[in-house]
Each structure stands twice: as C-alpha cells, then as structure tokens.
Design a protein around this motif. Structure first.
Motif, PDB file in Angstrom:
ATOM      1  N   LYS A  37      47.422  37.964  37.396  1.00 40.88           N
ATOM      2  CA  LYS A  37      47.772  36.696  37.979  1.00 40.88           C
ATOM      3  C   LYS A  37      48.762  36.987  38.822  1.00 40.88           C
ATOM      4  N   GLN A  38      48.658  36.500  40.184  1.00 40.15           N
ATOM      5  CA  GLN A  38      49.745  36.637  41.391  1.00 40.15           C
ATOM      6  C   GLN A  38      50.452  35.180  41.503  1.00 40.15           C
ATOM      7  N   ALA A  39      51.552  35.437  41.924  1.00 44.48           N
ATOM      8  CA  ALA A  39      52.395  34.394  42.500  1.00 44.48           C
ATOM      9  C   ALA A  39      51.763  33.524  43.497  1.00 44.48           C
ATOM     10  N   VAL A  40      51.963  32.100  43.365  1.00 46.60           N
ATOM     11  CA  VAL A  40      51.302  31.342  44.624  1.00 46.60           C
ATOM     12  C   VAL A  40      52.491  31.105  45.553  1.00 46.60           C
ATOM     13  N   THR A  41      52.358  31.479  46.760  1.00 47.71           N
ATOM     14  CA  THR A  41      53.132  31.611  47.717  1.00 47.71           C
ATOM     15  C   THR A  41      52.448  30.656  49.135  1.00 47.71           C
ATOM     16  N   SER A  42      53.402  30.692  50.027  1.00 50.44           N
ATOM     17  CA  SER A  42      52.761  30.281  51.302  1.00 50.44           C
ATOM     18  C   SER A  42      51.634  31.068  51.836  1.00 50.44           C
ATOM     19  N   GLY A  43      51.956  32.359  51.618  1.00 51.53           N
ATOM     20  CA  GLY A  43      50.852  33.239  52.036  1.00 51.53           C
ATOM     21  C   GLY A  43      49.823  33.647  51.089  1.00 51.53           C
ATOM     22  N   ASN A  44      50.017  33.307  49.922  1.00 49.80           N
ATOM     23  CA  ASN A  44      48.950  33.378  48.897  1.00 49.80           C
ATOM     24  C   ASN A  44      48.969  32.092  48.208  1.00 49.80           C
ATOM     25  N   LYS A  45      47.613  31.475  48.431  1.00 55.91           N
ATOM     26  CA  LYS A  45      47.415  29.981  47.825  1.00 55.91           C
ATOM     27  C   LYS A  45      46.762  30.255  46.520  1.00 55.91           C
ATOM     28  N   HIS A  46      46.294  31.457  46.086  1.00 56.56           N
ATOM     29  CA  HIS A  46      45.472  31.420  44.789  1.00 56.56           C
ATOM     30  C   HIS A  46      46.200  32.559  43.954  1.00 56.56           C
ATOM     31  N   ALA A  47      45.981  32.231  42.629  1.00 59.46           N
ATOM     32  CA  ALA A  47      46.517  33.080  41.547  1.00 59.46           C
ATOM     33  C   ALA A  47      45.721  34.322  41.443  1.00 59.46           C
ATOM     34  N   TYR A  48      44.521  34.155  41.585  1.00 60.69           N
ATOM     35  CA  TYR A  48      43.537  35.128  41.071  1.00 60.69           C
ATOM     36  C   TYR A  48      42.633  35.092  42.387  1.00 60.69           C
ATOM     37  N   HIS A  49      42.319  36.529  42.427  1.00 63.99           N
ATOM     38  CA  HIS A  49      41.369  36.971  43.954  1.00 63.99           C
ATOM     39  C   HIS A  49      39.921  37.808  43.361  1.00 63.99           C
ATOM     40  N   LEU A  50      39.123  37.662  44.203  1.00 65.31           N
ATOM     41  CA  LEU A  50      37.827  38.347  44.334  1.00 65.31           C
ATOM     42  C   LEU A  50      38.045  39.840  44.348  1.00 65.31           C
ATOM     43  N   TYR A  51      37.377  40.662  43.478  1.00 63.34           N
ATOM     44  CA  TYR A  51      37.470  42.015  43.818  1.00 63.34           C
ATOM     45  C   TYR A  51      36.298  42.804  43.452  1.00 63.34           C
ATOM     46  N   TRP A  52      36.008  44.112  44.282  1.00 63.57           N
ATOM     47  CA  TRP A  52      34.655  44.646  43.971  1.00 63.57           C
ATOM     48  C   TRP A  52      34.898  46.055  43.900  1.00 63.57           C
ATOM     49  N   GLN A  53      33.751  46.674  43.345  1.00 65.16           N
ATOM     50  CA  GLN A  53      33.684  48.200  43.439  1.00 65.16           C
ATOM     51  C   GLN A  53      32.498  48.787  43.296  1.00 65.16           C
ATOM     52  N   ARG A  54      32.405  49.859  43.870  1.00 69.45           N
ATOM     53  CA  ARG A  54      30.744  50.671  43.977  1.00 69.45           C
ATOM     54  C   ARG A  54      30.754  51.481  42.714  1.00 69.45           C
ATOM     55  N   THR A  55      29.807  51.441  42.050  1.00 73.28           N
ATOM     56  CA  THR A  55      29.704  52.497  40.850  1.00 73.28           C
ATOM     57  C   THR A  55      28.278  53.006  40.793  1.00 73.28           C
ATOM     58  N   THR A  56      28.167  53.911  40.114  1.00 70.95           N
ATOM     59  CA  THR A  56      26.851  54.610  39.795  1.00 70.95           C
ATOM     60  C   THR A  56      26.511  54.727  38.385  1.00 70.95           C
ATOM     61  N   GLN A  57      25.471  54.359  37.994  1.00 75.77           N
ATOM     62  CA  GLN A  57      25.024  54.160  36.425  1.00 75.77           C
ATOM     63  C   GLN A  57      23.641  54.982  36.524  1.00 75.77           C
ATOM     64  N   ASP A  58      23.548  56.221  35.629  1.00 75.89           N
ATOM     65  CA  ASP A  58      22.348  56.854  35.568  1.00 75.89           C
ATOM     66  C   ASP A  58      21.747  57.215  37.079  1.00 75.89           C
TER      67      ASP A  58
END
Length: 545
Positions: A148-169
């Motif tokens: 959880k991130q602090a909500v400020t004038s530059g950051n309007k959301h406490a949570y954000h979308l994150y992604w990562q590329r992985t390999t399975q088998d």
C-alpha cells in the motif's frame, strides 16, 4: 607387466597427423580470390546478422509490448468493472463468479481473485483452478501488488497494477496483478506462446534471409574477384613473359581505374626496358665487333712483325754474333713484347668467340693422363710438374680446349706458386643420374696462396692482383678463357687455398660431354681455328701474393 606396443596404431596416428597437416596447409589463404570471397562473405554475414538481430529485437519488443498492453488494459478494466463492485467480504461463490466473468474477455487470460470472508478466512475464486494458482505468481510480484502506497497529489491510488514475464515448463507467460482498495486482490495469467511461435517464425525467416544474403555475397564476391583479378592475372602473365626476355610484351589497357593505370605503367616500363636493353645490346654488339675487327686487323701486321722478330732471334742465337751487343737488349725486348702481343691478340679473338656464342666443341674420346702428359711435354714442364693420374681414365672432351685449360692452370701455378706443381686426377661416379660421372683435376702449387680479397676475382678478365704491377708476361685473360672453356663443356673451375699452403685450382668436367651441350649456339657460326692454341696469358695475380 608392460602393455604390448601397437606399431600399427602409432602408424595410423602418424598418417592421420600428416593428413591433417596437409589439409590445414591446403586451407591456407594463399589465393587472392579466396581471400576476397572470404572477406566479402564475412562482411555480408556480419551485416546480415546485425540487421537480422536488430530487426528481430525490434519486432519482438513490439509484439510483446502490444500483447501485454492489451492484456493488462483489459485486466485492469475488468478489475474495475467486476472486482470493484464485490462486497468487502465476498464469498467464495461470488469470487468464483466474478473470476469467470473477467476471464471471459477477448484476451483469453486466466483470473485468480483472493479475498477474506466475514470470518477473516481467505477465500479464492479461480477461473481455471487446474491451470492458475497463487503458486504461479512470483513472490516479488505479490509483494508489489499488496504493498500500500501513500495517496498524494502525485499518487492518487494506494494500489497499482504490476506485471512480470515468466516461464513455466519452457512456455512463456505474462503475469499481472492489482488490488482493489477495500476489496479483493486479482491476478491474471496469459500465455505468450502464440507470440513466441510468431517470433520463432520471424527468426527462421531472418535466418533464411541471412543465408541467402551470404550466398549472394559469395556470388557477388566471386564476380568482383573475377573482375579485379583478371587484369591482375594478365599482369602476372605479362610480367612472367617479360622476365623470360620477351621484352615486346604489352598489356591491353581499358578503362580509367587504378588497374588501367597500373597496366599503363607496366607498358611504359616495358617499353623503356626494351629500349634500354636494345641500346645495351647494340653497344655490346658494336664493342664485340670492334674487338673482333681490331684483332683481325692486328693479325696481318703482327704476322710480318713476328717473322722479323724470329729472324732477329735467330741472329741473337747465332754463334757469329752479328748483332751489336749495344742493341741486343732492345732486340730481345722487341721479341718478347711481340710474342706477348701475339698472345694477347689470340686471347682477344678467343674471348670474342665466347661472347658472340660462336665457340663450339669438337669432341673426342681421350685418355686424360696422356692428354695432360702431352700438354706438359709440349711446354717443357716435365721437371716442374708431378702428375698423379692413372692411365685408362677416358673422357669425351674437346682435346684442344682441354689443353688450353690445363696450360693456363699449370702455367699460372708455375708462375705464381712455384714448382713443383702437383696435378692429380680422380673420378666421381654419379650412378643416380645414369651418367658417366665427373672428371676432377686438381692443380696444386707450393706458393703462399691467394689473398682472400683476390680469391673472388681470379677469373675476372684483365684483373691484376697488384696495382703496382700493371705489366706482366700474361695478358690477364688466361684464367678467364680457361673458365669459359670449362663452361662450354658443362663443367666448372674453382679456386681455393690449400690447408697445407699453396693455391688449388679444381677443374670439374663431365666425363661424357654431349654433342648438344651448346644447342643454343648458332649452327651457322664459324668454329674455332684448328691451329695451335697459345697457352700464355695466365691470369695475372691468380696465385700471387
């Protein structure tokens, strides 16, 4: 116990090593054409691989970025439309229903929703329970999504979308996650296998294009090498012909490039060389003709002078004493100098024949011991020469020219080395060549030897060992004429100093001199006169100190 030694095995290893060495030697870049083709191919390969690598990397990033942006955008939209409207403490059924709705999108990804029920227990909603679980989500991605991130004038959301590329088998996947404030946490899993197949097809296409570019560059290099090397090949042939004496060789000049300029330079050089050689030949021919004409012109008055000197010499030797004692030294000087002049004229005429290429052999089978004995006896040298030669050693030579060689070598040794002079004869067989071997005659004196600075010049024409003695009984041509007579037989004469003091002249002649040894001599040339050859004119300083 020692192991048996395998000779055959070692032989095979040596043969393999020799074959390998021969192959590697054959692969050396000794051909300019091969080097050009290899350089062209390497340049084309480097350029093609670089271009293909850059194109593949750019296309890969574009395909993956487009796919992941579309999937993440769709997932984020579904989280806002489906997960955000769920109650704060949803049931497992509600999460499962929302996950199924979210997965039913155009991007075809799996959805995992995680929340807590009213009792504080974790509940999970999964659109594909067998394919996507929380264990498939990297821990680092989970930590980032739940942070959880602090909500400020530059950051309007406490949570954000994150992604990562992985390999399975060995299969590529895109994993993304987001959390709804006061709601569940959602994860998505999208397979990137279609994009990987597309990229693999692209890689194969680029590889084929690289191979075709390499083949095309090799063909282009071959064509370029042919274009470049054809004038170089012609230049090499022309240079070889020029080296063989064909001074009229010229190159055809076409174009204005560097190769054309090289051909023009070659033609100009060949033209200048032909002109200079022609001038030198003309001067040489003029000089040779002058010496021959002068020698012939001198023979007529010299014949008359010789007759007069013979009469004067007879008067000197007569018992009547008709010659005035006051003029006797002058008469003897005239007789001596007349003989010396006669020897010089004869030697000059012989040298002229060698220079003109008209000297020829009259071969006969002779006993070498008898030939040397006759040479020594004719000049009254029997008491001053020790002969070590077995009778029966036969050789096919020109008797007159062999007499000239022996007279000059023995006379030179007596004059400058002192008696006794030792003449030894031996033979050296040459069974491998199938010929009769060589005849070797050594002439050794007991003098002080030949100075080292004089030794390389003893066979030079008119060479004097001492500048303080420009006049001598010899003409300075004797050893030179002897060497020429040895050469016309296909033999050689060498001079050296004996370890026991004194000079050693070694004559080496083939025992079976062939009649065609002078095929390069003009058949129409006149032969050497059959008259007696003067033995005088030994090389001045040949064995002197």
């Amino acid at each position: 116990m020692t192991e048996p030694h395998d000779e055959n095995g070692h032989g095979r290893l040596r043969a393999f090593a020799a074959a390998k060495k021969a192959i590697l030697a054959g692969l050396r870049f000794t051909s300019l054409r091969l080097r050009l083709v290899v350089v062209f191919a390497l340049v084309a390969l480097t350029a093609a691989v670089s271009a293909s690598g850059i194109a593949y990397w750019l296309n890969r990033e574009a395909v993956l970025t487009r796919t992941q942006d579309a999937a993440l955008s769709d997932f984020q939209q579904e989280m806002q439309n489906r997960a955000a409207v769920l109650p704060e403490h949803p049931t497992q059924g509600e999460l499962q229903h929302a996950a199924n709705l979210m997965a039913d999108s155009s991007q075809h990804f799996s959805v995992l929703l995680i929340g807590t029920d009213e009792n504080g227990r974790q509940v999970v909603g999964n659109s594909d329970l067998d394919a996507f679980t929380l264990a498939d989500v990297p821990d680092s991605l989970q930590d980032a999504v739940n942070r959880k991130q602090a909500v400020t004038s530059g950051n309007k959301h406490a949570y954000h979308l994150y992604w990562q590329r992985t390999t399975q088998d060995s299969d590529p996947f895109l994993v993304g996650g987001a959390k709804v404030a006061g709601g569940p946490t959602g994860y998505m899993l999208k397979s990137l296998e279609p994009e990987a197949k597309d990229l693999s097809s692209l890689a194969w296409s680029l590889g084929i294009a690289t191979g075709l570019a390499l083949i095309g560059s090799a063909l282009l290099a071959q064509a370029a090498a042919t274009t470049v090397l054809k004038p170089v090949h012609r230049l090499g042939i022309a240079a070889r012909r020029l080296g063989e004496g064909k001074l009229d060789t010229r190159l055809r000049v076409s174009g204005t490039d560097e190769l054309a300029e090289l051909s023009r330079t070659f033609n100009k050089t060949a033209e200048n060389l032909e002109k200079q050689v022609a001038d030198m030949r003309a001067r040489e021919e003029s000089s040779r003709r002058f010496v021959a004409d002068m020698s012939h012109e001198l023979r007529t008055p010299l014949t008359a002078i010789t007759a007069v000197t013979e009469v004067l010499e007879e008067e000197l030797d007569a018992e009547t004493g008709s010659v005035d004692p006051m003029i006797e030294p002058a008469v003897r000087l005239v007789v001596s100098e007349t003989r010396r002049l006669g020897d010089l004229v004869e030697n000059l005429m012989e040298v002229t024949r060698f220079d003109a290429g008209t000297a020829r052999l009259v071969l006969d089978d002779v006993d070498i011991a008898d030939q040397i004995t006759a040479c020594i006896d004719a000049r009254a040298w029997l008491d001053a020469v020790d002969l070590d030669a077995e009778r029966g050693i036969m050789a096919r030579v020109d008797p007159r020219r062999l007499d000239v060689i022996l007279a000059n070598l023995i006379g030179n040794a007596l004059k400058h080395g002192g008696s006794p002079v030792r003449v030894s004869v031996r033979t050296e067989e040459a069974p491998e060549s199938g010929a009769g071997g060589d005849l070797v005659i050594d002439v050794m004196d007991h003098g002080p030897g030949i100075p080292e600075d004089v030794l390389p010049h003893v066979f030079d024409r008119f060479y004097k060992a001492s500048a303080s003695r420009p006049r001598s009984e010899g003409s300075g041509l004797g050893l030179s004429i002897a060497l020429e007579n040895a050469h016309i037989h296909g033999g050689e004469i060498t001079a050296a100093n004996s370890p026991d003091a004194g000079a050693v002249f070694t004559l080496r002649l083939p025992r079976d001199t062939h009649d065609d040894i002078d095929d390069d001599i003009d058949d129409g040339a006149s032969d050497v006169p059959d008259g007696p050859e003067k033995a005088g004119g030994s090389q001045e300083g040949g064995a002197a100190t």
